[in-house]
Motif scaffolding. Structure first.
Motif, mmCIF file in Angstrom:
data_model
loop_
_atom_site.group_PDB
_atom_site.id
_atom_site.type_symbol
_atom_site.label_atom_id
_atom_site.label_comp_id
_atom_site.label_asym_id
_atom_site.label_seq_id
_atom_site.Cartn_x
_atom_site.Cartn_y
_atom_site.Cartn_z
ATOM 1 N N GLU A 156 7.659 -11.828 -2.941
ATOM 2 C CA GLU A 156 7.039 -11.543 -3.990
ATOM 3 C C GLU A 156 5.896 -12.594 -3.731
ATOM 4 O O GLU A 156 5.336 -12.006 -4.301
ATOM 5 C CB GLU A 156 8.076 -11.979 -5.230
ATOM 6 C CG GLU A 156 9.454 -11.564 -5.692
ATOM 7 C CD GLU A 156 9.823 -11.930 -7.120
ATOM 8 O OE1 GLU A 156 9.748 -13.234 -7.320
ATOM 9 O OE2 GLU A 156 11.148 -11.654 -7.304
ATOM 10 N N ASP A 157 6.728 -13.419 -3.044
ATOM 11 C CA ASP A 157 5.576 -13.966 -2.447
ATOM 12 C C ASP A 157 3.872 -13.815 -2.317
ATOM 13 O O ASP A 157 3.987 -13.005 -0.886
ATOM 14 C CB ASP A 157 5.164 -15.711 -1.248
ATOM 15 C CG ASP A 157 4.492 -16.558 -1.070
ATOM 16 O OD1 ASP A 157 2.682 -16.022 -1.618
ATOM 17 O OD2 ASP A 157 4.374 -17.393 -0.725
ATOM 18 N N ALA A 158 3.012 -13.821 -2.207
ATOM 19 C CA ALA A 158 1.777 -12.600 -1.715
ATOM 20 C C ALA A 158 1.016 -12.727 -0.412
ATOM 21 O O ALA A 158 0.979 -11.880 0.160
ATOM 22 C CB ALA A 158 0.421 -11.954 -3.259
ATOM 23 N N LYS A 159 1.180 -13.945 -0.095
ATOM 24 C CA LYS A 159 1.197 -14.571 0.970
ATOM 25 C C LYS A 159 1.884 -13.799 1.833
ATOM 26 O O LYS A 159 1.432 -14.120 3.150
ATOM 27 C CB LYS A 159 0.484 -15.762 1.234
ATOM 28 C CG LYS A 159 0.324 -16.560 -0.212
ATOM 29 C CD LYS A 159 -0.503 -18.302 0.152
ATOM 30 C CE LYS A 159 -1.422 -18.435 -0.717
ATOM 31 N NZ LYS A 159 -0.964 -19.931 -0.651
ATOM 32 N N ASP A 160 2.898 -13.007 1.849
ATOM 33 C CA ASP A 160 4.054 -13.024 2.950
ATOM 34 C C ASP A 160 3.501 -11.316 3.085
ATOM 35 O O ASP A 160 4.800 -10.951 3.723
ATOM 36 C CB ASP A 160 5.450 -13.651 2.937
ATOM 37 C CG ASP A 160 4.896 -15.226 3.013
ATOM 38 O OD1 ASP A 160 4.084 -15.838 4.104
ATOM 39 O OD2 ASP A 160 5.536 -16.013 2.772
ATOM 40 N N ALA A 161 3.612 -11.256 1.786
ATOM 41 C CA ALA A 161 3.634 -9.237 1.408
ATOM 42 C C ALA A 161 2.540 -8.896 2.218
ATOM 43 O O ALA A 161 1.794 -9.097 2.695
ATOM 44 C CB ALA A 161 3.403 -9.323 -0.081
ATOM 45 N N LYS A 162 3.382 -7.457 2.899
ATOM 46 C CA LYS A 162 2.670 -6.254 3.450
ATOM 47 C C LYS A 162 1.953 -5.571 3.008
ATOM 48 O O LYS A 162 2.877 -5.334 1.684
ATOM 49 C CB LYS A 162 4.075 -5.834 4.767
ATOM 50 C CG LYS A 162 4.372 -6.592 5.480
ATOM 51 C CD LYS A 162 5.551 -6.452 6.338
ATOM 52 C CE LYS A 162 6.073 -7.344 7.035
ATOM 53 N NZ LYS A 162 6.984 -6.103 8.236
ATOM 54 N N THR A 163 0.890 -5.184 3.329
ATOM 55 C CA THR A 163 0.137 -4.031 2.531
ATOM 56 C C THR A 163 -0.320 -2.246 3.831
ATOM 57 O O THR A 163 -0.263 -2.481 5.112
ATOM 58 C CB THR A 163 -1.470 -4.374 1.904
ATOM 59 O OG1 THR A 163 -2.249 -4.625 3.622
ATOM 60 C CG2 THR A 163 -0.739 -5.402 1.822
ATOM 61 N N ALA A 164 -0.127 -1.409 2.923
ATOM 62 C CA ALA A 164 0.087 -0.358 3.678
ATOM 63 C C ALA A 164 -0.919 0.837 3.186
ATOM 64 O O ALA A 164 -1.069 0.515 1.428
ATOM 65 C CB ALA A 164 1.582 1.131 3.935
ATOM 66 N N VAL A 165 -1.929 1.830 3.669
ATOM 67 C CA VAL A 165 -2.061 2.283 3.312
ATOM 68 C C VAL A 165 -1.590 4.308 3.304
ATOM 69 O O VAL A 165 -1.591 4.238 4.218
ATOM 70 C CB VAL A 165 -3.898 2.146 4.138
ATOM 71 C CG1 VAL A 165 -4.763 3.756 3.682
ATOM 72 C CG2 VAL A 165 -4.760 1.480 4.093
ATOM 73 N N TYR A 166 -2.412 4.958 1.943
ATOM 74 C CA TYR A 166 -1.669 5.961 1.644
ATOM 75 C C TYR A 166 -2.606 7.114 1.463
ATOM 76 O O TYR A 166 -3.577 6.498 0.708
ATOM 77 C CB TYR A 166 -0.573 6.214 0.783
ATOM 78 C CG TYR A 166 0.579 5.364 1.204
ATOM 79 C CD1 TYR A 166 1.947 6.018 1.969
ATOM 80 C CD2 TYR A 166 1.229 4.352 0.863
ATOM 81 C CE1 TYR A 166 2.468 5.440 2.647
ATOM 82 C CE2 TYR A 166 2.011 3.214 1.192
ATOM 83 C CZ TYR A 166 2.565 4.275 2.219
ATOM 84 O OH TYR A 166 4.189 3.189 2.890
ATOM 85 N N LYS A 167 -2.646 8.588 1.870
ATOM 86 C CA LYS A 167 -3.810 9.160 1.001
ATOM 87 C C LYS A 167 -3.140 10.699 0.605
ATOM 88 O O LYS A 167 -2.363 11.016 1.213
ATOM 89 C CB LYS A 167 -4.672 9.682 2.385
ATOM 90 C CG LYS A 167 -6.064 8.151 2.504
ATOM 91 C CD LYS A 167 -6.137 9.158 4.178
ATOM 92 C CE LYS A 167 -6.598 7.235 4.879
ATOM 93 N NZ LYS A 167 -7.643 8.016 6.134
#
Length: 366
Positions: free
Chosen positions: A59-70
């Protein structure tokens, strides 16, 4: 119709606000929160790129991971539906901070894009809408995007754009309404990569109805903002005869515009007032005489910016981002009887008389 759309948006927003978005918390493991969404292509061939929080992220945004999808589709709806297959979970578009529209797409029209997000998939009214000089997918995929996401999610960038005189009409709800206005054109911030490959905002795109017609520079934007009474922060720099320079913060400004029409010719009488703070200075304290001179210099600078912007945007390109058409419609209902072509011709033949009055405050700085 507009009132109905806005009422619906407000109703949905209140439901989310009052409920505390509990359904988001309970189903977050089954959804991916969209942080930024990019749209390229045009009707019959839309390409969507998204950067999302992984569903398993903390839940902590600082530790969250992001990914890209198309995903792609003939319509925006089909492209978004394909995202579900690509991601594996339904994309939570309501939490998107920004919608990025590629330049080529903006030039082909954005009405269908807006219509989709209003009627098919809710986007928060505070979401920013920006145009990219590159393909939107380049921004979504850029490593530089990670400097904005997920912690501040473009918020600081959009705020900075506004304060520098560039962030005009960034809210999604406002852009939707102005997209449907026959006469009053609207602007969106333009983002691009600078020479260091950082994402910056130095210009804005003008839309006529739903089609982007031109991109204007920072000085032109500042002049339009003074004209349209939308300056909220920002700076102007001046130098006195003795060589002392100052960067002056715009505290607030206001403009009064009176429109007159005689023999099918528009005349605008505009009075602009602006209050400034001295934020930095060189070679010591300014004298009262110097401050008085700087006030006059600032007044001339504002008048020059406003006149140049009016001549370039209103007269030469017959755009209407300061809502001349809306003022005529409300005051006299003249524009309701004019075609768009007739109205644009009136703009090119219009006259403007501009007065500017600047005042500098030095309180608390010396």
């Amino acid at each position: 119709m507009k009132k109905a759309i806005l009422s619906l948006m407000t109703f949905i927003f209140l439901i989310f606000a009052l409920s505390g978005c509990r359904f988001i918390k309970s189903d977050i493991s089954k959804m991916n929160v969209i942080l930024a969404l990019g749209i390229d292509g045009k009707a019959d061939n839309y390409n969507i790129s998204v950067r999302v929080f992984e569903a398993s992220s903390p839940e902590d945004a600082k530790d969250a991971k992001t990914a890209v999808y198309k995903a792609s589709g003939k319509t925006v709806s089909q492209a978004v539906n394909q995202l579900t297959s690509a991601i594996g979970n339904p994309p939570l578009l309501s939490q998107s901070s920004v919608i990025i529209i590629g330049k080529d797409t903006a030039q082909n029209g954005i009405k269908e894009i807006f219509e989709y997000f209003i009627s098919d998939d809710y986007i928060g009214p505070s979401a920013a809408v920006v145009v990219s000089t590159e393909k939107a997918a380049y921004i979504i995929n850029s490593d530089e995007l990670e400097n904005f996401l997920p912690t501040d999610r473009f918020t600081n960038m959009i705020r900075a754009a506004w304060e520098n005189g560039t962030g005009v009409n960034t809210k999604f709800a406002e852009a939707v309404v102005k997209c449907e206005n026959k006469f009053s054109d609207f602007c969106l911030p333009v983002i691009e990569f600078d020479s260091s490959k950082h994402i910056v905002t130095k210009s804005a795109a003008i839309f006529r109805n739903d089609v982007m017609t031109e991109i204007i520079d920072e000085d032109t934007i500042k002049g339009l903002l003074f004209l349209s009474n939308h300056v909220k922060g920002g700076y102007l720099s001046v130098e006195d005869a003795g060589g002392e320079s100052a960067s002056l913060e715009i505290v607030k400004s206001s403009s009064i515009i009176q429109t007159d029409m005689d023999s099918s010719k528009i005349t605008l009488n505009i009075k602009i007032t602006a209050q400034f703070n001295v934020t930095e200075f060189e070679n010591g304290k300014f004298s009262d005489e110097t401050v008085d001179k700087l006030n006059k210099d600032l007044s001339k600078e504002i008048k020059m910016l406003a006149e140049k912007s009016y001549n370039k945007v209103i007269k030469e390109n017959t755009s209407d981002p300061i809502n001349i058409g809306r003022r005529l419609y409300i005051d006299r209902e003249i524009s309701s009887s004019l075609s768009d072509e007739e109205f644009r011709k009136m703009l090119s033949n219009s006259q403007v008389n501009i007065e500017a009055d600047a005042k500098i405050s030095r309180s608390g700085l010396f």
